[in-house]
Design a protein around this motif. Sequence first.
Motif, PDB file in Angstrom:
ATOM      1  N   ARG A 174      -1.374 -19.248   6.832  1.00 16.19           N
ATOM      2  CA  ARG A 174      -2.589 -18.788   7.507  1.00 16.19           C
ATOM      3  C   ARG A 174      -2.270 -18.055   8.803  1.00 16.19           C
ATOM      4  N   SER A 175      -0.999 -17.829   9.090  1.00 16.87           N
ATOM      5  CA  SER A 175      -0.596 -17.103  10.299  1.00 16.87           C
ATOM      6  C   SER A 175      -0.960 -15.636  10.156  1.00 16.87           C
ATOM      7  N   SER A 176      -1.152 -14.961  11.312  1.00 13.88           N
ATOM      8  CA  SER A 176      -1.539 -13.553  11.250  1.00 13.88           C
ATOM      9  C   SER A 176      -1.006 -12.801  12.461  1.00 13.88           C
ATOM     10  N   GLY A 177      -0.875 -11.498  12.310  1.00 18.47           N
ATOM     11  CA  GLY A 177      -0.455 -10.640  13.408  1.00 18.47           C
ATOM     12  C   GLY A 177       0.514  -9.572  12.944  1.00 18.47           C
ATOM     13  N   VAL A 178       0.805  -8.655  13.866  1.00 17.40           N
ATOM     14  CA  VAL A 178       1.713  -7.546  13.574  1.00 17.40           C
ATOM     15  C   VAL A 178       2.698  -7.400  14.728  1.00 17.40           C
ATOM     16  N   LEU A 179       3.970  -7.291  14.383  1.00 13.95           N
ATOM     17  CA  LEU A 179       5.025  -6.999  15.346  1.00 13.95           C
ATOM     18  C   LEU A 179       5.585  -5.618  15.042  1.00 13.95           C
ATOM     19  N   THR A 180       5.728  -4.786  16.059  1.00 12.75           N
ATOM     20  CA  THR A 180       6.417  -3.509  15.912  1.00 12.75           C
ATOM     21  C   THR A 180       7.880  -3.758  16.241  1.00 12.75           C
ATOM     22  N   VAL A 181       8.771  -3.327  15.357  1.00 11.94           N
ATOM     23  CA  VAL A 181      10.196  -3.618  15.496  1.00 11.94           C
ATOM     24  C   VAL A 181      10.988  -2.315  15.534  1.00 11.94           C
ATOM     25  N   ASP A 182      11.835  -2.192  16.553  1.00 11.20           N
ATOM     26  CA  ASP A 182      12.792  -1.091  16.678  1.00 11.20           C
ATOM     27  C   ASP A 182      14.172  -1.706  16.739  1.00 11.20           C
ATOM     28  N   MET A 184       7.907 -21.453  14.001  1.00  7.44           N
ATOM     29  CA  MET A 184       7.299 -22.153  12.877  1.00  7.44           C
ATOM     30  C   MET A 184       8.008 -23.462  12.550  1.00  7.44           C
ATOM     31  N   GLY A 185       9.236 -23.643  13.029  1.00 11.91           N
ATOM     32  CA  GLY A 185       9.956 -24.868  12.745  1.00 11.91           C
ATOM     33  C   GLY A 185      10.419 -24.971  11.304  1.00 11.91           C
ATOM     34  N   LYS A 186      10.576 -23.827  10.634  1.00 10.70           N
ATOM     35  CA  LYS A 186      11.063 -23.816   9.257  1.00 10.70           C
ATOM     36  C   LYS A 186      11.790 -22.508   8.986  1.00 10.70           C
ATOM     37  N   ALA A 187      12.664 -22.524   8.008  1.00 15.20           N
ATOM     38  CA  ALA A 187      13.528 -21.376   7.735  1.00 15.20           C
ATOM     39  C   ALA A 187      12.884 -20.417   6.737  1.00 15.20           C
ATOM     40  N   THR A 188      11.704 -19.932   7.038  1.00 18.32           N
ATOM     41  CA  THR A 188      10.985 -19.015   6.153  1.00 18.32           C
ATOM     42  C   THR A 188      11.674 -17.658   6.067  1.00 18.32           C
ATOM     43  N   MET A 189      12.233 -17.199   7.186  1.00 14.17           N
ATOM     44  CA  MET A 189      12.797 -15.852   7.232  1.00 14.17           C
ATOM     45  C   MET A 189      14.303 -15.850   7.425  1.00 14.17           C
ATOM     46  N   GLU A 190      14.972 -16.965   7.074  1.00 10.19           N
ATOM     47  CA  GLU A 190      16.397 -17.079   7.335  1.00 10.19           C
ATOM     48  C   GLU A 190      17.230 -16.018   6.622  1.00 10.19           C
ATOM     49  N   MET A 227       6.625 -10.673   0.797  1.00 12.84           N
ATOM     50  CA  MET A 227       6.933 -11.995   0.265  1.00 12.84           C
ATOM     51  C   MET A 227       5.844 -12.979   0.685  1.00 12.84           C
ATOM     52  N   PRO A 228       5.611 -14.026  -0.101  1.00 16.06           N
ATOM     53  CA  PRO A 228       4.603 -15.020   0.269  1.00 16.06           C
ATOM     54  C   PRO A 228       5.066 -15.840   1.488  1.00 16.06           C
ATOM     55  N   LEU A 229       4.115 -16.285   2.301  1.00 15.68           N
ATOM     56  CA  LEU A 229       4.437 -17.087   3.480  1.00 15.68           C
ATOM     57  C   LEU A 229       4.448 -18.581   3.198  1.00 15.68           C
ATOM     58  N   SER A 230       4.234 -18.986   1.983  1.00  6.18           N
ATOM     59  CA  SER A 230       4.165 -20.420   1.681  1.00  6.18           C
ATOM     60  C   SER A 230       5.517 -21.082   1.714  1.00  6.18           C
ATOM     61  N   LYS A 258      -0.173 -11.600   7.112  1.00 10.53           N
ATOM     62  CA  LYS A 258      -1.584 -11.419   6.767  1.00 10.53           C
ATOM     63  C   LYS A 258      -1.829 -11.899   5.346  1.00 10.53           C
ATOM     64  N   ASP A 259      -2.956 -12.557   5.141  1.00  5.83           N
ATOM     65  CA  ASP A 259      -3.387 -12.983   3.808  1.00  5.83           C
ATOM     66  C   ASP A 259      -2.300 -13.759   3.065  1.00  5.83           C
ATOM     67  N   GLY A 260      -1.585 -14.641   3.792  1.00  7.55           N
ATOM     68  CA  GLY A 260      -0.558 -15.459   3.164  1.00  7.55           C
ATOM     69  C   GLY A 260       0.703 -14.703   2.794  1.00  7.55           C
ATOM     70  N   GLN A 261       0.852 -13.478   3.296  1.00  6.77           N
ATOM     71  CA  GLN A 261       2.003 -12.634   2.964  1.00  6.77           C
ATOM     72  C   GLN A 261       2.742 -12.199   4.220  1.00  6.77           C
ATOM     73  N   LEU A 262       4.028 -11.993   4.079  1.00  3.50           N
ATOM     74  CA  LEU A 262       4.824 -11.339   5.101  1.00  3.50           C
ATOM     75  C   LEU A 262       5.143  -9.948   4.549  1.00  3.50           C
TER      76      LEU A 262
END
Length: 194
Positions: free
Chosen positions: A133-141, A103-109, A191-194, A167-171
């Motif tokens: 507006r990003s979407s998708g699901v990652l399964t994490v172990d 994403m080129g930004k520290a949204t999840m730092e 948390m919001p993705l904005s 999804k829907d502007g949310q993480l």
Amino acid sequence: AASWLRFSGGDPALALDVRPREGGLDVSGELTGEDLQWRDMAIDRARVRLLMGDGRIEMPEVDLDCYGGNVKAVVAVDYREGKIEIDEIHSSADPFRLIDAVMGKATMESFRAPDGARVHGMELVFDLKEFSRSSGVLTVDSPGGVVIPLNPAELPATDFHGTVSLKDGQLLVDAQRFALHGGRGSGNFRMPLS
């Protein structure tokens, strides 16, 4: 202006096959290199098979070493729409550093997977113009755990098994199971993705 792709570890190898077609060219090839930077993403080693045309780069074979692990994926970059589409991804890299780099930004730092994680995902779309507006699901172990921010504290959840959804502007981090201070738990974080 900053370079879109920089190589600092020697010369990359690029092999291209260019063929004329009605209305343009078909370009396919393979890019390999070491110590490169794509946008803000530091990559130790890369091997990418690519097909270019009509405002898109299709990458049916991506193999990267970065962020403490390996990433194998099927990816397309749509420059007209400003989107990265990931049909499938398998990764052992830190998923949070990877998402921030794409994403080129520290949204999840604030999130961390200190010992890495096994990640699998399908049909992810990262909107480079509007991350919300990003979407998708990652399964994490992540047997070594995930550190989740709870301002001002942190939740160090070991033996983490769950999903990270956009999804829907949310993480949404859905911790289906984790260990915490000798006990077991589950829960979610939004948390919001904005």
